[in-house]
Write a protein that holds these residues in place. Structure first.
Motif, PDB file in Angstrom:
ATOM      1  N   ALA A 121       0.899  -1.309   0.047  1.00 52.29           N
ATOM      2  CA  ALA A 121      -0.179  -0.105  -0.056  1.00 52.29           C
ATOM      3  C   ALA A 121       0.965   1.084   0.005  1.00 52.29           C
ATOM      4  O   ALA A 121       0.502   2.247  -0.543  1.00 52.29           O
ATOM      5  CB  ALA A 121      -0.841  -0.102   1.252  1.00 52.29           C
ATOM      6  N   TRP A 177       2.081   1.833  -3.577  1.00 56.04           N
ATOM      7  CA  TRP A 177       1.392   2.122  -4.523  1.00 56.04           C
ATOM      8  C   TRP A 177       0.486   3.269  -4.095  1.00 56.04           C
ATOM      9  O   TRP A 177      -0.487   3.559  -4.853  1.00 56.04           O
ATOM     10  CB  TRP A 177       0.443   0.813  -4.726  1.00 56.04           C
ATOM     11  CG  TRP A 177       1.155  -0.297  -5.494  1.00 56.04           C
ATOM     12  CD1 TRP A 177       2.166  -0.077  -6.549  1.00 56.04           C
ATOM     13  CD2 TRP A 177       0.826  -1.473  -5.516  1.00 56.04           C
ATOM     14  NE1 TRP A 177       2.401  -1.186  -6.905  1.00 56.04           N
ATOM     15  CE2 TRP A 177       1.494  -2.174  -6.507  1.00 56.04           C
ATOM     16  CE3 TRP A 177      -0.026  -2.306  -4.957  1.00 56.04           C
ATOM     17  CZ2 TRP A 177       1.462  -3.831  -6.709  1.00 56.04           C
ATOM     18  CZ3 TRP A 177      -0.528  -3.710  -5.178  1.00 56.04           C
ATOM     19  CH2 TRP A 177       0.606  -4.321  -6.049  1.00 56.04           C
ATOM     20  N   ARG A 178       1.014   4.084  -3.065  1.00 50.11           N
ATOM     21  CA  ARG A 178       0.035   5.120  -2.602  1.00 50.11           C
ATOM     22  C   ARG A 178      -0.559   6.189  -3.646  1.00 50.11           C
ATOM     23  O   ARG A 178      -1.344   6.617  -3.669  1.00 50.11           O
ATOM     24  CB  ARG A 178       0.993   5.818  -1.333  1.00 50.11           C
ATOM     25  CG  ARG A 178      -0.022   6.757  -0.860  1.00 50.11           C
ATOM     26  CD  ARG A 178       0.655   7.454   0.606  1.00 50.11           C
ATOM     27  NE  ARG A 178       0.683   6.345   1.391  1.00 50.11           N
ATOM     28  CZ  ARG A 178       1.052   6.684   2.724  1.00 50.11           C
ATOM     29  NH1 ARG A 178       2.109   7.319   3.053  1.00 50.11           N
ATOM     30  NH2 ARG A 178       0.900   5.533   3.620  1.00 50.11           N
ATOM     31  N   SER A 220      -5.501   1.670  -7.300  1.00 51.27           N
ATOM     32  CA  SER A 220      -6.496   1.630  -6.103  1.00 51.27           C
ATOM     33  C   SER A 220      -7.705   1.399  -6.209  1.00 51.27           C
ATOM     34  O   SER A 220      -8.400   0.724  -5.627  1.00 51.27           O
ATOM     35  CB  SER A 220      -6.045   2.955  -5.490  1.00 51.27           C
ATOM     36  OG  SER A 220      -4.583   3.148  -4.933  1.00 51.27           O
ATOM     37  N   LEU A 269      -8.108  -2.215  -7.143  1.00 53.94           N
ATOM     38  CA  LEU A 269      -8.123  -3.298  -5.947  1.00 53.94           C
ATOM     39  C   LEU A 269      -9.371  -3.064  -5.086  1.00 53.94           C
ATOM     40  O   LEU A 269      -9.606  -3.989  -4.552  1.00 53.94           O
ATOM     41  CB  LEU A 269      -6.895  -2.935  -5.160  1.00 53.94           C
ATOM     42  CG  LEU A 269      -5.511  -3.337  -6.147  1.00 53.94           C
ATOM     43  CD1 LEU A 269      -4.230  -3.269  -5.172  1.00 53.94           C
ATOM     44  CD2 LEU A 269      -5.579  -4.740  -6.864  1.00 53.94           C
ATOM     45  N   LEU A 270      -9.903  -1.737  -4.796  1.00 48.64           N
ATOM     46  CA  LEU A 270     -10.822  -1.281  -4.003  1.00 48.64           C
ATOM     47  C   LEU A 270     -12.224  -2.341  -4.602  1.00 48.64           C
ATOM     48  O   LEU A 270     -12.978  -2.748  -3.984  1.00 48.64           O
ATOM     49  CB  LEU A 270     -11.064  -0.042  -3.695  1.00 48.64           C
ATOM     50  CG  LEU A 270     -10.070   0.629  -2.697  1.00 48.64           C
ATOM     51  CD1 LEU A 270     -10.145   2.172  -2.967  1.00 48.64           C
ATOM     52  CD2 LEU A 270     -10.564   0.281  -1.426  1.00 48.64           C
ATOM     53  N   LYS A 294      -9.954   1.420   2.120  1.00 47.69           N
ATOM     54  CA  LYS A 294      -8.494   1.611   2.312  1.00 47.69           C
ATOM     55  C   LYS A 294      -7.584   0.640   1.539  1.00 47.69           C
ATOM     56  O   LYS A 294      -7.943  -0.508   1.279  1.00 47.69           O
ATOM     57  CB  LYS A 294      -7.831   1.641   3.726  1.00 47.69           C
ATOM     58  CG  LYS A 294      -8.611   2.579   4.778  1.00 47.69           C
ATOM     59  CD  LYS A 294      -8.191   2.486   5.985  1.00 47.69           C
ATOM     60  CE  LYS A 294      -8.864   3.195   6.869  1.00 47.69           C
ATOM     61  NZ  LYS A 294     -10.319   2.728   7.164  1.00 47.69           N
ATOM     62  N   LEU A 295      -6.374   1.191   0.921  1.00 45.80           N
ATOM     63  CA  LEU A 295      -5.812   0.384  -0.011  1.00 45.80           C
ATOM     64  C   LEU A 295      -5.201  -0.563   0.560  1.00 45.80           C
ATOM     65  O   LEU A 295      -5.330  -1.973  -0.072  1.00 45.80           O
ATOM     66  CB  LEU A 295      -4.787   1.153  -0.824  1.00 45.80           C
ATOM     67  CG  LEU A 295      -4.092   0.435  -1.754  1.00 45.80           C
ATOM     68  CD1 LEU A 295      -4.718  -0.165  -2.978  1.00 45.80           C
ATOM     69  CD2 LEU A 295      -2.887   1.337  -2.325  1.00 45.80           C
ATOM     70  N   GLU A 296      -4.606  -0.711   1.707  1.00 45.02           N
ATOM     71  CA  GLU A 296      -3.982  -1.639   2.650  1.00 45.02           C
ATOM     72  C   GLU A 296      -4.829  -2.658   2.780  1.00 45.02           C
ATOM     73  O   GLU A 296      -4.744  -3.869   2.650  1.00 45.02           O
ATOM     74  CB  GLU A 296      -3.385  -1.149   3.810  1.00 45.02           C
ATOM     75  CG  GLU A 296      -2.763  -2.214   4.758  1.00 45.02           C
ATOM     76  CD  GLU A 296      -2.232  -1.549   6.074  1.00 45.02           C
ATOM     77  OE1 GLU A 296      -1.878  -2.405   6.820  1.00 45.02           O
ATOM     78  OE2 GLU A 296      -2.141  -0.436   5.985  1.00 45.02           O
ATOM     79  N   ALA A 322      -7.719  -3.464   1.190  1.00 42.12           N
ATOM     80  CA  ALA A 322      -8.031  -4.137   0.051  1.00 42.12           C
ATOM     81  C   ALA A 322      -7.340  -5.277  -0.591  1.00 42.12           C
ATOM     82  O   ALA A 322      -7.462  -6.358  -0.796  1.00 42.12           O
ATOM     83  CB  ALA A 322      -8.110  -3.298  -1.166  1.00 42.12           C
ATOM     84  N   ALA A 329      -2.989  -9.195  -5.742  1.00 44.18           N
ATOM     85  CA  ALA A 329      -2.955  -7.853  -5.728  1.00 44.18           C
ATOM     86  C   ALA A 329      -1.487  -7.477  -6.694  1.00 44.18           C
ATOM     87  O   ALA A 329      -1.872  -6.742  -7.652  1.00 44.18           O
ATOM     88  CB  ALA A 329      -2.523  -7.031  -4.223  1.00 44.18           C
ATOM     89  N   THR A 333      -7.172   7.738   0.464  1.00 40.85           N
ATOM     90  CA  THR A 333      -7.887   7.002  -0.779  1.00 40.85           C
ATOM     91  C   THR A 333      -8.890   8.027  -1.400  1.00 40.85           C
ATOM     92  O   THR A 333      -8.952   8.198  -2.646  1.00 40.85           O
ATOM     93  CB  THR A 333      -8.813   5.678  -0.326  1.00 40.85           C
ATOM     94  OG1 THR A 333      -7.892   5.092   0.430  1.00 40.85           O
ATOM     95  CG2 THR A 333      -9.204   5.174  -1.749  1.00 40.85           C
TER      96      THR A 333
END
Length: 384
Positions: A171, A174-175, A181, A184-185, A202-204, A206, A215, A269
């Protein structure tokens, strides 16, 4: 042009969709989880390619192949199966399939095998450029895609370290990736991964829901998108501006939230995804050029002005973003009258700060209202 994918395992189906969408501009994908659904989709959409799993809840994928081959001997069909023994391969070959991929499949190999199956002959004579309005309208009704700058080498380097990577580390890496993002969400909030009933924003979270391996596969599939690059410098410049704007809103919104004792992940996000509408329009305009169209500067500006909000709303639905996250994103562009919810207020204030409007009396008043010190949030405005 449509592609039919018959795969009941949702994460695998989503990965196949990502790979297919990167093969050429303008592709539509029909995902089916049962043979019955696939037969209906075959009749309705007349796909140019079929990708089918071997084992399905209502029977073997060869049932679909037999149905198709009774009427169409030439439609390209690719079979995917965890079974790769000689009998399985021969049984599929006897029905006239065009390829067989064993699970777990390699994304790069799948991409390579699919490309020749979707080749079409160039039309004779000079191509007639498509209508811009029609192109934008049709793209809005289909699967809206965003430009991405994911590099294959970068993703491959991460894949080599997959055993040691945590969702939090991925995460962080890839922020700044808006397209990844959102994708993946989308997957994390699908029915198969959302059994707990709690939306993921939140990406983490996901990445944790689907696993680091899936991922990374999704990221690599996005990096293989052969039409992803913005070759028109005018579009590339605008995309760069909107991405920079989104990243600044994300960073400031997160910092504001943390300063008030809130968890900043959802705010980051929301900021990162706040310009998906503009990015979707830009990607669609690039596809328009690839299909023979020409654009003036005024047409680019008019298209962004007319379609960005609509594209943004459709992407939020398309990617199945949770409603609270959609509301945070929406507040970047328009704060609801008399809003008292601190989350949307923070997003609006972050956007105003990036726009250089933080000195306005109303903005300063709202900052004090949510507990922020106006003097602390001094940021220069961005200009395209």
């Amino acid at each position: 042009m449509n592609v039919l994918i018959l795969e009941h395992h949702a994460p695998t189906a989503e990965l196949l969709e990502t790979v297919v969408m990167g093969l050429a501009p303008g592709l539509g994908v029909q995902l089916c989880g049962t043979i019955a659904e696939a037969v209906q989709a075959w009749h309705r959409y007349s796909p140019a390619l079929v990708i089918s799993e071997w084992s399905l809840p209502d029977g073997p994928g060869l049932t679909l192949v037999r149905r198709i081959r009774t009427q169409d001997k030439h439609l390209p069909i690719l079979m995917i199966s965890a079974r790769s023994d000689k009998e399985t391969v021969l049984a599929a070959a006897r029905l006239g399939i065009n390829g067989f991929i064993a699970k777990p499949f390699d994304v790069a190999l799948l991409h390579q095998r699919l490309q020749p199956l979707l080749k079409t002959e160039a039309p004779s004579g000079r191509a007639v450029p498509p209508s811009l309005d029609r192109h934008l309208a049709e793209a809005a009704e289909g699967t809206i895609r965003l430009p991405t700058d994911l590099e294959q080498e970068d993703v491959l380097a991460l894949m080599e370290r997959r055993q040691e990577l945590s969702p939090a580390e991925l995460a962080r890496h890839w922020r700044g990736q808006a397209t990844l993002s959102a994708r993946l969400l989308d997957i994390a909030n699908s029915a198969s991964l959302g059994r707990a009933g709690k939306p993921i924003d939140k990406l983490e979270a996901a990445i944790a829901a689907m696993g680091v391996e899936m991922a990374l596969s999704q990221a690599f599939a996005l990096s293989l998108d052969i039409s992803r690059s913005l070759t028109d410098p005018r579009l590339a410049e605008r995309a760069g501006f909107y991405l920079q704007q989104a990243e600044q809103v994300a960073a400031i919104a997160r910092a504001m939230a943390i300063s008030l004792g809130l968890e900043g992940g959802a705010f980051h996000t929301a900021g990162l995804l706040s310009r998906v509408g503009e990015l979707g329009v830009i990607r669609t305009l690039q596809d328009f050029i690839r299909q023979g169209g020409t654009l003036s500067e005024q047409q680019i500006e008019d298209s962004l002005g007319r379609w960005a909000a609509d594209y943004g709303n459709r992407v939020k639905i398309q990617w199945r973003l949770p409603l609270p996250l959609r509301e945070l994103i929406g507040a970047v562009h328009l704060l609801k009258k008399n809003s008292t919810d601190r989350g949307p207020l923070l997003m609006y204030l972050a956007a105003m700060t990036v726009a250089g409007q933080q000195q306005q009396d109303e903005v300063r008043r709202l900052m004090r209202r949510v507990g922020l010190e106006p003097e602390r949030w001094q940021r220069p405005s961005l200009h395209p």
